[in-house]
Design an enzyme around this catalytic site. Structure first.
Site, PDB file in Angstrom:
ATOM      1  N   PRO A   1       0.820  -1.216   0.000  1.00  0.00           N
ATOM      2  CA  PRO A   1       0.000   0.000   0.000  1.00  0.00           C
ATOM      3  C   PRO A   1       0.849   1.260   0.000  1.00  0.00           C
ATOM      4  O   PRO A   1       1.966   1.255   0.518  1.00  0.00           O
ATOM      5  CB  PRO A   1      -0.808  -0.113   1.300  1.00  0.00           C
ATOM      6  CG  PRO A   1      -0.097  -1.109   2.155  1.00  0.00           C
ATOM      7  CD  PRO A   1       0.691  -1.998   1.239  1.00  0.00           C
ATOM      8  N   ASP A   2       0.324   2.342  -0.580  1.00  0.00           N
ATOM      9  CA  ASP A   2       1.023   3.632  -0.495  1.00  0.00           C
ATOM     10  C   ASP A   2       0.602   4.332   0.802  1.00  0.00           C
ATOM     11  O   ASP A   2      -0.047   3.711   1.657  1.00  0.00           O
ATOM     12  CB  ASP A   2       0.779   4.485  -1.750  1.00  0.00           C
ATOM     13  CG  ASP A   2      -0.671   4.914  -1.927  1.00  0.00           C
ATOM     14  OD1 ASP A   2      -1.500   4.619  -1.049  1.00  0.00           O
ATOM     15  OD2 ASP A   2      -0.982   5.557  -2.949  1.00  0.00           O
ATOM     16  N   PHE A   3       0.963   5.585   0.978  1.00  0.00           N
ATOM     17  CA  PHE A   3       0.551   6.323   2.175  1.00  0.00           C
ATOM     18  C   PHE A   3      -0.817   6.960   2.009  1.00  0.00           C
ATOM     19  O   PHE A   3      -1.690   6.831   2.851  1.00  0.00           O
ATOM     20  CB  PHE A   3       1.548   7.470   2.459  1.00  0.00           C
ATOM     21  CG  PHE A   3       2.771   7.067   3.219  1.00  0.00           C
ATOM     22  CD1 PHE A   3       2.938   5.799   3.731  1.00  0.00           C
ATOM     23  CD2 PHE A   3       3.785   8.002   3.426  1.00  0.00           C
ATOM     24  CE1 PHE A   3       4.081   5.454   4.426  1.00  0.00           C
ATOM     25  CE2 PHE A   3       4.934   7.677   4.119  1.00  0.00           C
ATOM     26  CZ  PHE A   3       5.084   6.397   4.613  1.00  0.00           C
ATOM     27  N   ARG A   4      -0.975   7.701   0.891  1.00  0.00           N
ATOM     28  CA  ARG A   4      -2.043   8.692   0.847  1.00  0.00           C
ATOM     29  C   ARG A   4      -3.245   8.352  -0.011  1.00  0.00           C
ATOM     30  O   ARG A   4      -4.175   9.147  -0.085  1.00  0.00           O
ATOM     31  CB  ARG A   4      -1.461  10.053   0.431  1.00  0.00           C
ATOM     32  CG  ARG A   4      -0.510  10.613   1.485  1.00  0.00           C
ATOM     33  CD  ARG A   4       0.097  11.952   1.132  1.00  0.00           C
ATOM     34  NE  ARG A   4       1.033  12.402   2.157  1.00  0.00           N
ATOM     35  CZ  ARG A   4       2.296  12.005   2.250  1.00  0.00           C
ATOM     36  NH1 ARG A   4       2.798  11.171   1.366  1.00  0.00           N
ATOM     37  NH2 ARG A   4       3.052  12.447   3.228  1.00  0.00           N
TER      38      ARG A   4
ATOM     39  N   ASN B   1      10.870   5.237  -2.343  1.00  0.00           N
ATOM     40  CA  ASN B   1      10.428   3.951  -1.806  1.00  0.00           C
ATOM     41  C   ASN B   1      11.514   3.284  -0.984  1.00  0.00           C
ATOM     42  O   ASN B   1      12.708   3.458  -1.228  1.00  0.00           O
ATOM     43  CB  ASN B   1       9.977   3.038  -2.939  1.00  0.00           C
ATOM     44  CG  ASN B   1       8.752   3.588  -3.636  1.00  0.00           C
ATOM     45  OD1 ASN B   1       8.093   4.485  -3.118  1.00  0.00           O
ATOM     46  ND2 ASN B   1       8.455   3.065  -4.809  1.00  0.00           N
TER      47      ASN B   1
ATOM     48  N   ASP C   1      11.213  -0.101  -0.430  1.00  0.00           N
ATOM     49  CA  ASP C   1      10.934  -1.524  -0.643  1.00  0.00           C
ATOM     50  C   ASP C   1      12.011  -2.257  -1.440  1.00  0.00           C
ATOM     51  O   ASP C   1      11.939  -3.482  -1.593  1.00  0.00           O
ATOM     52  CB  ASP C   1       9.559  -1.708  -1.316  1.00  0.00           C
ATOM     53  CG  ASP C   1       9.427  -0.912  -2.622  1.00  0.00           C
ATOM     54  OD1 ASP C   1      10.440  -0.718  -3.321  1.00  0.00           O
ATOM     55  OD2 ASP C   1       8.297  -0.497  -2.939  1.00  0.00           O
TER      56      ASP C   1
ATOM     57  N   HIS D   1      14.854   8.283   0.687  1.00  0.00           N
ATOM     58  CA  HIS D   1      14.350   8.095   2.052  1.00  0.00           C
ATOM     59  C   HIS D   1      14.929   6.834   2.691  1.00  0.00           C
ATOM     60  O   HIS D   1      14.339   6.269   3.600  1.00  0.00           O
ATOM     61  CB  HIS D   1      12.816   8.078   2.053  1.00  0.00           C
ATOM     62  CG  HIS D   1      12.231   9.400   1.622  1.00  0.00           C
ATOM     63  ND1 HIS D   1      10.919   9.552   1.229  1.00  0.00           N
ATOM     64  CD2 HIS D   1      12.786  10.642   1.525  1.00  0.00           C
ATOM     65  CE1 HIS D   1      10.698  10.834   0.904  1.00  0.00           C
ATOM     66  NE2 HIS D   1      11.818  11.495   1.067  1.00  0.00           N
TER      67      HIS D   1
ATOM     68  N   THR E   1       3.802   9.206  -7.367  1.00  0.00           N
ATOM     69  CA  THR E   1       4.092   9.960  -6.144  1.00  0.00           C
ATOM     70  C   THR E   1       3.156  11.152  -6.018  1.00  0.00           C
ATOM     71  O   THR E   1       2.802  11.774  -7.024  1.00  0.00           O
ATOM     72  CB  THR E   1       5.561  10.434  -6.093  1.00  0.00           C
ATOM     73  OG1 THR E   1       5.718  11.314  -4.968  1.00  0.00           O
ATOM     74  CG2 THR E   1       6.002  11.153  -7.360  1.00  0.00           C
TER      75      THR E   1
END
Ligand code: CNA
Length: 277
Positions: free
Chosen positions: A45-48, A119, A121, A138, A209
């Site tokens: 899953p993404d964040f937003r 990412n 991952d 990040h 993004t």
């Protein structure tokens, strides 16, 4: 300035016009900027995203603010929510998407200058993109250390702890954290060292993004004024469309890269590459 003026570089705001531009100009300095949206079809899953994003599904972690899970001050007090999430996100459980293979294909074609990813991952590495082309802005789950004494913590132990939902601790008593960048922490040096390369790009591709997190979000602004920028994302973000040579493929990343590859005549090659991954 002089470089700001002049007619558009592209014949039209279409991916076909981008393909023509690539071929006619021997484009070989492509810079990519990506986020969680290139990995959602892998099952991460993404964040937003409104219903499926992590921020919408963090109730089980009992947080006041979803962002707290990646806040270094909060982590120091309570690392448990982060480790509950780490258990879900930990690399090794997911297969790269065709969007990741598209990046590898650009590399194979000798066109990739730099790949900036938010990412954590490691899926671009898994897709075969060499580490020296990737800036993990990040950080990632590839290494970890004590947040107090900074002593590195072994990978095998880390894997074991995350797998069994335990919080790893250092001999000194401090909590161990993967080298991913939390809110309130500095980005890696490599990010700032590589930023000037954005201005050398002859094509920019932004994928998956929300461009909500600074300083990453400002990268596309450093692309030359007369260099086409392609956005492949569910929705328009980051002021895209403001430049005459901005092209948007709104929708799924996987569909977007397939369209892009087709326009280049690489459709079958891309599918084969992804299948072999
Ligand atoms: P975000 O803020 O959640 O935004 C994701 C964007 O991608 C949104 O605009 C979505 O609409 C879009 N999107 C989602 N799925 C798709 C899809 N299939 N096709 C096209 N577009 C899609 O995530 P960002 O990466 O912008 O935010 C930065 C954070 C998220 C970074 O610090 C990451 O570490 C963090 N993150 C990373 C992962 C990962 O490593 N896979 C997962 C979740 C969050």
């Amino acid at each position: 300035s002089v470089t700001d003026s002049g007619p558009p570089v592209l014949e039209s705001r279409s991916i076909e016009a981008v393909a023509k531009y690539i071929k006619e100009n021997d484009v070989n300095r492509v810079v990519l900027m990506v986020g969680a949206g290139i990995s959602t079809s892998a099952g991460i899953p993404d964040f937003r995203s409104p219903d499926t994003g992590l921020y919408a599904n963090l109730a089980f972690l009992d947080l006041e603010e979803p962002e707290d899970v990646f806040d270094i001050g909060f982590f120091r007090q309570n690392p448990k929510p982060f480790y509950a999430l780490a258990h879900e996100l930990y690399p090794g459980r997911y297969r790269p998407t065709i969007a990741h293979s598209f990046i590898k294909l650009l590399y194979d074609k000798g066109m990739l200058l730099k790949h900036f990813t938010q990412n954590i991952d490691c899926l671009e590495r898994q897709a075969g993109v060499p580490g020296e082309k990737i800036i993990e802005a990040h950080g990632s789950f590839a290494s970890q250390r004590c947040i107090e004494c900074k002593k590195p913590y072994p990978n095998d132990l880390m894997k074991q702890m995350v797998g069994t939902r335990k919080v790893p601790c250092c001999d000194c008593g401090g909590y161990v954290k993967p080298d991913i960048v939390f809110f309130g922490e500095a980005l890696p040096r490599s990010f700032f060292d590589s930023m000037p390369q954005v201005a050398e790009a002859d094509l920019c591709i932004v994928m998956g993004t929300s461009l909500m997190v600074q300083p990453f979000a400002s990268l596309p602004q450093h692309v030359g004024r007369r260099v086409p920028r392609v956005l492949i994302n569910m929705q328009k973000v980051g002021g895209f469309g403001s430049r005459a040579d901005d092209v948007m493929l709104l929708g799924e990343c996987d569909a977007g890269v397939r369209k892009f590859a087709k326009a280049m005549g690489w459709g079958d090659e891309l599918e084969a590459l992804w299948e072999a991954t």
